[in-house]
Write a protein that holds these residues in place. Structure first.
Motif, PDB file in Angstrom:
ATOM      1  N   TYR A 176       0.713  -1.467   0.248  1.00 28.83           N
ATOM      2  CA  TYR A 176      -0.198   0.464  -0.208  1.00 28.83           C
ATOM      3  C   TYR A 176       1.038   1.268  -0.166  1.00 28.83           C
ATOM      4  CZ  TYR A 176      -3.739   3.038   1.087  1.00 28.83           C
ATOM      5  OH  TYR A 176      -4.733   4.258   1.147  1.00 28.83           O
ATOM      6  N   ILE A 177       2.053   1.210   0.711  1.00 25.85           N
ATOM      7  CA  ILE A 177       2.536   2.549   1.030  1.00 25.85           C
ATOM      8  C   ILE A 177       3.790   2.651  -0.696  1.00 25.85           C
ATOM      9  CG2 ILE A 177       4.913   3.270   2.191  1.00 25.85           C
ATOM     10  CD1 ILE A 177       4.257   2.152   4.078  1.00 25.85           C
ATOM     11  N   LEU A 178       4.034   1.545  -1.109  1.00 27.92           N
ATOM     12  CA  LEU A 178       4.772   1.912  -1.882  1.00 27.92           C
ATOM     13  C   LEU A 178       4.014   1.118  -3.328  1.00 27.92           C
ATOM     14  CD1 LEU A 178       7.945  -0.754  -1.621  1.00 27.92           C
ATOM     15  CD2 LEU A 178       7.811   1.881  -1.571  1.00 27.92           C
ATOM     16  N   ASN A 179       1.951   1.836  -3.384  1.00 25.10           N
ATOM     17  CA  ASN A 179       1.420   1.609  -4.536  1.00 25.10           C
ATOM     18  C   ASN A 179       2.369   0.498  -5.993  1.00 25.10           C
ATOM     19  OD1 ASN A 179      -1.149   1.877  -5.527  1.00 25.10           O
ATOM     20  ND2 ASN A 179      -0.037   4.108  -6.603  1.00 25.10           N
ATOM     21  N   THR A 180       2.505  -0.608  -5.680  1.00 25.74           N
ATOM     22  CA  THR A 180       2.715  -2.087  -6.526  1.00 25.74           C
ATOM     23  C   THR A 180       1.807  -2.388  -6.244  1.00 25.74           C
ATOM     24  OG1 THR A 180       3.750  -3.441  -5.109  1.00 25.74           O
ATOM     25  CG2 THR A 180       5.483  -1.652  -5.578  1.00 25.74           C
ATOM     26  N   ALA A 181       1.978  -2.771  -7.923  1.00 24.50           N
ATOM     27  CA  ALA A 181       0.657  -3.549  -8.549  1.00 24.50           C
ATOM     28  C   ALA A 181       1.136  -5.283  -8.538  1.00 24.50           C
ATOM     29  CB  ALA A 181       0.774  -3.092  -9.990  1.00 24.50           C
ATOM     30  N   SER A 182       1.509  -6.024  -7.147  1.00 22.84           N
ATOM     31  CA  SER A 182       2.148  -7.385  -7.034  1.00 22.84           C
ATOM     32  C   SER A 182       0.615  -8.189  -6.857  1.00 22.84           C
ATOM     33  CB  SER A 182       2.647  -7.428  -5.386  1.00 22.84           C
ATOM     34  OG  SER A 182       1.709  -6.968  -4.320  1.00 22.84           O
ATOM     35  N   VAL A 183       1.090  -9.241  -6.937  1.00 27.35           N
ATOM     36  CA  VAL A 183       0.115  -9.947  -7.186  1.00 27.35           C
ATOM     37  C   VAL A 183      -0.630 -10.212  -5.846  1.00 27.35           C
ATOM     38  CG1 VAL A 183      -0.385 -12.966  -7.255  1.00 27.35           C
ATOM     39  CG2 VAL A 183       1.738 -12.008  -8.105  1.00 27.35           C
ATOM     40  N   PHE A 184      -0.746 -10.204  -4.147  1.00 26.52           N
ATOM     41  CA  PHE A 184      -1.791  -9.731  -3.600  1.00 26.52           C
ATOM     42  C   PHE A 184      -2.392  -9.111  -3.640  1.00 26.52           C
ATOM     43  CE2 PHE A 184       1.152 -13.058  -1.509  1.00 26.52           C
ATOM     44  CZ  PHE A 184       1.247 -13.709  -1.811  1.00 26.52           C
ATOM     45  N   ARG A 185      -1.655  -7.841  -4.299  1.00 26.82           N
ATOM     46  CA  ARG A 185      -2.485  -5.785  -4.930  1.00 26.82           C
ATOM     47  C   ARG A 185      -3.376  -6.212  -5.572  1.00 26.82           C
ATOM     48  NH1 ARG A 185      -1.747  -0.831  -4.602  1.00 26.82           N
ATOM     49  NH2 ARG A 185      -3.728  -0.007  -3.949  1.00 26.82           N
TER      50      ARG A 185
END
Length: 395
Positions: A95-104
């Motif tokens: 959430y802090i880095l706002n990345t498009a990871s699998v879980f996000r």
């Protein structure tokens, strides 16, 4: 980290090699995980590998096994707790880095999210369109080796800007009169292309990952809105294309390009009569070729081989979506209130009546033909009699 351990341990190789092997192994294990529970299994796997690595290193470097009873449990616990801590800290870091990871992305793919539920309530046509686009994009990306999860989430959110003025978009008009028939084409264009800008603004408010925002901003590229441009051309021959074009940029990633193609294909195929596989193949080829001709796929990295696979996948998905169904015998027609069996019986009765009428007409024609033949013979006989009388008079 491995080189840090090397320096901290006085350049001893065993801790360095162990840390390096453990780190690489964990990175490979978690590379393709798709569920949070997979992190637990990955932690257990890493714990076992850590025990194997330290045992092998002790054998290779002929190290003393006297402290093994204390080291092995600690090594196992280290590997297991590392995965657990990673799982616990991953969500806030994402959430802090706002990345498009699998879980996000999995979290964002939840159709019960407030934004998606709001779209379903105020713009039902757009919601159904987005679901179908997501199915097309996910299937195609899976076949060409792109990120199917990113494409699916991007498709869910690509039209969220339409929720402000849903009635101006065809899929939400429910057969009512088109509002654009009553307004100027230039105004219609400004309303239509504003949904991209509003969608980007909403995405930023929701703090969606940059990859999703890019898909929203690029899913129409900078192509001309042909329908309104042609209308404007009829009224004003001096109308310029750039005044009736989207203001975005062409797709910059494969996922973004696939969503663009899926969006175009899904919307266009809804107007296709009798969507058989051959008709779908021909129509989808025309749509993809049009994107190529208008330079919308120049920066996305898709190859012609990828486009062929995408077309084939779209055809398969849409053919299964538009497949015909067999009517059940007791299924009633909503207009006539009659079942299929009753309709077939009526058709049979009508067919029999038509057959009887045709048979009767055929007999009547045959009778008329015989009567005409008889009349012809009578006339011929009369002619011969007149000829005989004439000869008798002459004699």
């Amino acid at each position: 980290i491995s080189f840090g351990v090397l320096c901290a341990c006085g350049f001893e190789l065993v801790p360095f090699i162990f840390t390096l092997a453990s780190s690489i192994s964990f990175a490979c294990i978690v590379k393709n995980i798709e569920r949070r529970i997979d992190m637990i299994f990955s932690s257990i796997g890493l714990a076992v590998l850590n025990v194997v690595y330290i045992s092998v290193l002790k054998v290779i470097f002929n190290d003393n096994f006297s402290d093994t009873i204390f080291i092995l449990p600690g090594i196992w616990f280290n590997g297991f707790i590392s995965g657990i801590l990673c799982l616990g800290l991953l969500t806030p870091i994402e959430y802090i880095l706002n990345t498009a990871s699998v879980f996000r992305l999995l979290d964002l793919s939840d159709l019960n999210a407030p934004t998606i539920k709001n779209m379903q309530m105020v713009a039902g046509g757009t919601y159904n369109h987005s679901i179908m686009v997501a199915n097309l994009a996910e299937s195609a990306c899976g076949k060409i080796g792109a990120n199917p999860l990113l494409a699916r989430v991007g498709a869910y959110y690509h039209d969220i800007g339409k929720t402000d003025n849903p009635e101006y978009f065809t899929e939400n008009q429910d057969g009512k009169e088109n509002i654009h028939n009553e307004i100027n084409p230039s105004l219609s264009v400004s309303i239509i292309r504003s949904h991209v800008k509003k969608g980007v603004e909403k995405a930023k408010e929701l703090r969606l990952p940059k990859q999703i925002i890019d898909i929203i901003s690029e899913h129409h590229g900078n192509q001309v809105i042909a329908y309104f441009y042609n209308e404007a051309k009829e009224k004003d021959p001096n109308a310029k294309e750039e005044d009736y074009a989207y203001t975005g940029t062409p797709p910059s990633s494969r996922e973004s390009a696939v969503v663009m193609l899926a969006d175009t294909v899904e919307a266009a195929c809804r107007s296709l009569d009798k969507p058989s596989i051959k008709r779908l193949e021909k129509f989808i080829s025309q749509l993809i070729n049009a994107k190529i001709e208008h330079n919308q796929l120049d920066n996305c990295g898709l190859t012609f081989k990828d486009l062929a696979i995408i077309k084939e996948t779209f055809v398969q998905v849409l053919a299964s979506h538009y497949h015909s169904r067999v009517k059940y015998p007791d299924q009633k027609d909503p207009d006539t209130g009659k079942t299929v069996a009753q309709e077939k019986e009526e058709e049979k009765t009508v067919t029999e009546k038509d057959s009887n009428v045709k048979e009767k007409d055929s007999k009547d024609k045959e009778k008329d033909s015989k009567d005409r033949e008889k009349d012809s013979k009578d006339k011929e006989k009369d002619s011969k009699d007149k000829e005989k009388d004439s000869k008798d008079k002459e004699k």
